[in-house]
Design a protein around this motif. Structure first.
Motif, PDB file in Angstrom:
ATOM      1  N   MET A 170     -18.006   7.188   5.544  1.00  0.00           N
ATOM      2  CA  MET A 170     -16.597   7.244   5.954  1.00  0.00           C
ATOM      3  C   MET A 170     -15.724   7.724   4.800  1.00  0.00           C
ATOM      4  O   MET A 170     -15.863   7.271   3.670  1.00  0.00           O
ATOM      5  N   LYS A 171     -14.818   8.656   5.080  1.00  0.00           N
ATOM      6  CA  LYS A 171     -13.854   9.138   4.093  1.00  0.00           C
ATOM      7  C   LYS A 171     -12.466   8.594   4.469  1.00  0.00           C
ATOM      8  O   LYS A 171     -12.004   8.821   5.593  1.00  0.00           O
ATOM      9  N   ILE A 172     -11.828   7.917   3.529  1.00  0.00           N
ATOM     10  CA  ILE A 172     -10.505   7.319   3.760  1.00  0.00           C
ATOM     11  C   ILE A 172      -9.493   8.014   2.861  1.00  0.00           C
ATOM     12  O   ILE A 172      -9.730   8.180   1.652  1.00  0.00           O
ATOM     13  N   PHE A 173      -8.385   8.403   3.445  1.00  0.00           N
ATOM     14  CA  PHE A 173      -7.359   9.130   2.692  1.00  0.00           C
ATOM     15  C   PHE A 173      -6.030   8.384   2.755  1.00  0.00           C
ATOM     16  O   PHE A 173      -5.565   8.001   3.828  1.00  0.00           O
ATOM     17  N   PHE A 174      -5.423   8.142   1.590  1.00  0.00           N
ATOM     18  CA  PHE A 174      -4.082   7.561   1.484  1.00  0.00           C
ATOM     19  C   PHE A 174      -3.125   8.656   1.022  1.00  0.00           C
ATOM     20  O   PHE A 174      -3.401   9.345   0.031  1.00  0.00           O
ATOM     21  N   ASP A 175      -1.998   8.795   1.690  1.00  0.00           N
ATOM     22  CA  ASP A 175      -1.098   9.895   1.353  1.00  0.00           C
ATOM     23  C   ASP A 175      -0.091   9.546   0.251  1.00  0.00           C
ATOM     24  O   ASP A 175      -0.106   8.459  -0.318  1.00  0.00           O
ATOM     25  N   TYR A 176       0.796  10.470  -0.007  1.00  0.00           N
ATOM     26  CA  TYR A 176       1.729  10.420  -1.140  1.00  0.00           C
ATOM     27  C   TYR A 176       3.002   9.628  -0.881  1.00  0.00           C
ATOM     28  O   TYR A 176       3.748   9.295  -1.819  1.00  0.00           O
ATOM     29  N   ARG A 177       3.312   9.324   0.362  1.00  0.00           N
ATOM     30  CA  ARG A 177       4.662   8.898   0.764  1.00  0.00           C
ATOM     31  C   ARG A 177       5.294   7.829  -0.133  1.00  0.00           C
ATOM     32  O   ARG A 177       6.371   8.010  -0.671  1.00  0.00           O
ATOM     33  N   ILE A 178       4.615   6.679  -0.267  1.00  0.00           N
ATOM     34  CA  ILE A 178       5.229   5.582  -1.015  1.00  0.00           C
ATOM     35  C   ILE A 178       5.338   5.908  -2.503  1.00  0.00           C
ATOM     36  O   ILE A 178       6.244   5.434  -3.192  1.00  0.00           O
ATOM     37  N   PHE A 179       4.439   6.734  -2.993  1.00  0.00           N
ATOM     38  CA  PHE A 179       4.402   7.030  -4.425  1.00  0.00           C
ATOM     39  C   PHE A 179       5.477   8.035  -4.839  1.00  0.00           C
ATOM     40  O   PHE A 179       5.814   8.141  -6.019  1.00  0.00           O
ATOM     41  N   LEU A 180       6.030   8.741  -3.866  1.00  0.00           N
ATOM     42  CA  LEU A 180       7.195   9.587  -4.120  1.00  0.00           C
ATOM     43  C   LEU A 180       8.477   8.802  -3.889  1.00  0.00           C
ATOM     44  O   LEU A 180       9.529   9.130  -4.429  1.00  0.00           O
ATOM     45  N   HIS A 181       8.374   7.727  -3.125  1.00  0.00           N
ATOM     46  CA  HIS A 181       9.547   6.933  -2.731  1.00  0.00           C
ATOM     47  C   HIS A 181       9.913   5.870  -3.768  1.00  0.00           C
ATOM     48  O   HIS A 181      11.088   5.577  -3.966  1.00  0.00           O
ATOM     49  N   GLN A 182       8.909   5.247  -4.433  1.00  0.00           N
ATOM     50  CA  GLN A 182       9.210   4.153  -5.361  1.00  0.00           C
ATOM     51  C   GLN A 182       8.389   4.271  -6.643  1.00  0.00           C
ATOM     52  O   GLN A 182       7.258   4.759  -6.635  1.00  0.00           O
ATOM     53  N   ALA A 183       8.977   3.789  -7.728  1.00  0.00           N
ATOM     54  CA  ALA A 183       8.295   3.797  -9.026  1.00  0.00           C
ATOM     55  C   ALA A 183       7.278   2.678  -9.133  1.00  0.00           C
ATOM     56  O   ALA A 183       6.392   2.702  -9.995  1.00  0.00           O
ATOM     57  N   GLY A 184       7.383   1.692  -8.278  1.00  0.00           N
ATOM     58  CA  GLY A 184       6.458   0.559  -8.253  1.00  0.00           C
ATOM     59  C   GLY A 184       6.971  -0.439  -7.238  1.00  0.00           C
ATOM     60  O   GLY A 184       8.117  -0.367  -6.809  1.00  0.00           O
ATOM     61  N   GLY A 185       6.125  -1.373  -6.836  1.00  0.00           N
ATOM     62  CA  GLY A 185       6.562  -2.371  -5.869  1.00  0.00           C
ATOM     63  C   GLY A 185       5.412  -2.877  -5.026  1.00  0.00           C
ATOM     64  O   GLY A 185       4.248  -2.488  -5.226  1.00  0.00           O
ATOM     65  N   GLY A 186       5.736  -3.733  -4.082  1.00  0.00           N
ATOM     66  CA  GLY A 186       4.731  -4.410  -3.285  1.00  0.00           C
ATOM     67  C   GLY A 186       3.863  -3.479  -2.450  1.00  0.00           C
ATOM     68  O   GLY A 186       2.656  -3.686  -2.336  1.00  0.00           O
ATOM     69  N   ILE A 187       4.472  -2.441  -1.852  1.00  0.00           N
ATOM     70  CA  ILE A 187       3.681  -1.529  -1.014  1.00  0.00           C
ATOM     71  C   ILE A 187       2.718  -0.727  -1.878  1.00  0.00           C
ATOM     72  O   ILE A 187       1.546  -0.540  -1.520  1.00  0.00           O
ATOM     73  N   SER A 188       3.185  -0.266  -3.030  1.00  0.00           N
ATOM     74  CA  SER A 188       2.305   0.452  -3.969  1.00  0.00           C
ATOM     75  C   SER A 188       1.138  -0.426  -4.378  1.00  0.00           C
ATOM     76  O   SER A 188      -0.014   0.019  -4.424  1.00  0.00           O
ATOM     77  N   ARG A 189       1.449  -1.678  -4.690  1.00  0.00           N
ATOM     78  CA  ARG A 189       0.407  -2.621  -5.116  1.00  0.00           C
ATOM     79  C   ARG A 189      -0.619  -2.821  -3.996  1.00  0.00           C
ATOM     80  O   ARG A 189      -1.824  -2.902  -4.244  1.00  0.00           O
ATOM     81  N   TYR A 190      -0.147  -2.914  -2.774  1.00  0.00           N
ATOM     82  CA  TYR A 190      -1.036  -3.081  -1.607  1.00  0.00           C
ATOM     83  C   TYR A 190      -2.010  -1.908  -1.485  1.00  0.00           C
ATOM     84  O   TYR A 190      -3.225  -2.098  -1.364  1.00  0.00           O
ATOM     85  N   ILE A 191      -1.488  -0.689  -1.513  1.00  0.00           N
ATOM     86  CA  ILE A 191      -2.343   0.494  -1.346  1.00  0.00           C
ATOM     87  C   ILE A 191      -3.343   0.606  -2.490  1.00  0.00           C
ATOM     88  O   ILE A 191      -4.541   0.852  -2.273  1.00  0.00           O
ATOM     89  N   ILE A 192      -2.886   0.398  -3.718  1.00  0.00           N
ATOM     90  CA  ILE A 192      -3.766   0.523  -4.878  1.00  0.00           C
ATOM     91  C   ILE A 192      -4.865  -0.540  -4.860  1.00  0.00           C
ATOM     92  O   ILE A 192      -6.037  -0.252  -5.141  1.00  0.00           O
TER      93      ILE A 192
END
Length: 360
Positions: free
Chosen positions: A1-23
């Motif tokens: 399985m190949k899983i892809f996460f896009d750029y959206r939140i990483f262009l939107h915020q310098a850091g935060g809870g959503i970034s931490r979740y994806i990472i």
């Protein structure tokens, strides 16, 4: 399985809870040897920058901030580059990191995570009408929707007409914060910790007013704020007017600094009027930092009996609960309850449940 996460939140915020979740989801997939990629061709996210360095892999070009009037251009460049890249790798799962339209995809499962319904519930704070529905495109185009709590799922179904069968509740984890500090049981400073943004529904002002209201607390303790940006002119004027400029300080830094503050602070105060999950609460509990928080449904769902609750709209109640906690001799009970509570919140569980949902 190949899983892809896009750029959206990483262009939107310098850091935060959503970034931490994806990472952390990506890290957990890596530990399971599952092929996954985060690609953000141009981004402003320091957390992703650090993760990329640890991976020794280029996930995109980091810039300190978006130049004025470039948001649409940067979004176009990222969107165009992403489409070219997914045409090449053909992922099985496209997990959108923030809201917006999905790219043109064939034979790919489209997934989006909903973290809260803040913009819908507090639309007036953002100058939007009551019928504002910013997630509509993402939710309609998605094959599967993850909610970070039961409360978030309930709110989502209240605001959007969706098939409940394509929604699953999957909680966050806490292990990331434990890896950032080796110190335990420090002599606590007489500092009350506040983490994150301070505007709008975060209700920071009521917390500070509760502190000002109580001369006993004001004489003996200080407030330390982490994240959310430096104090603005209005905040500084408010502190000055209430003679607490020397009683409050701002700290910025990475997650190592945050873990250090959880370790050294006497407690975390979380006065928010609304949350989707409340990640700082379980981070604090995991390190043994007692939590006092708003008695609201999403926080009760996350924290249970492991925090001391107050009415976030009543300054006197916040003040009384703070004084009650800070001057009680035995704080170990609430700390131990916190340790027990966070055991159910693990990134390994989050990754396992997410993977099963991808496959379902």
């Amino acid at each position: 399985m190949k899983i892809f996460f896009d750029y959206r939140i990483f262009l939107h915020q310098a850091g935060g809870g959503i970034s931490r979740y994806i990472i952390n989801l990506s890290k957990s997939f890596n530990e399971k040897n599952l092929k996954n990629e985060i690609i953000a061709p141009i981004h402003i996210n320091r957390m992703l920058k650090d993760y990329s360095l640890n991976l020794k892999k280029n996930v995109g070009f980091f810039i300190n901030r978006k130049p004025l009037f470039t948001s649409k251009i940067l979004d176009y460049v990222n969107s165009f580059s992403t489409q070219l890249y997914i045409n090449k790798i053909r992922p099985n799962v496209y997990h959108k990191t923030y809201y917006g339209s999905f790219p043109n995809l064939k034979k790919t499962t489209k997934v989006v995570t909903v973290h809260d319904l803040i913009h819908e519930k507090f639309h007036e704070y953002y100058g939007m009408p009551e019928n504002y529905r910013p997630k509509k495109k993402s939710l309609e185009q998605a094959d599967k929707i993850i909610c970070v709590s039961k409360t978030t799922k309930e709110d989502l179904l209240n605001f959007y007409n969706l098939d409940e069968k394509k929604i699953k509740v999957i909680n966050h984890g806490h292990e990331h914060i434990l890896n950032l500090t080796k110190k335990k049981n420090l002599n606590k400073k007489k500092e009350i910790l506040y983490v994150g943004g301070r505007g709008k529904y975060k209700n920071f002002k009521n917390f500070v007013q509760a502190f000002v209201f109580n001369q006993k607390l004001k004489n003996e303790f200080r407030i330390v704020c982490f994240g959310g940006g430096v104090f603005n002119k209005s905040e500084i004027n408010f502190f000055s007017k209430n003679n607490i400029l020397d009683k409050i300080r701002y700290v910025e830094g990475n997650d190592y600094k945050l873990a250090e503050l959880y370790n050294s602070s006497i407690c975390l105060v979380y006065p928010s009027l609304y949350e989707g999950f409340g990640l700082p609460i379980i981070e604090a509990m995991a390190i043994g930092c007692p939590v006092l928080a708003s008695e609201i449904k999403p926080i009760i769902e996350t924290a249970g009996d492991a925090v001391i609750y107050f009415n976030p709209k009543k300054i006197e109640d916040i003040s009384q609960k703070l004084e009650f906690f800070l001057y009680q001799n035995n704080k170990n009970k609430i700390i131990e309850q916190g340790f027990k509570k966070v055991e159910k919140f693990r990134w390994s569980n989050c990754a396992k449940e997410t993977l099963n949902f991808y496959d379902a």
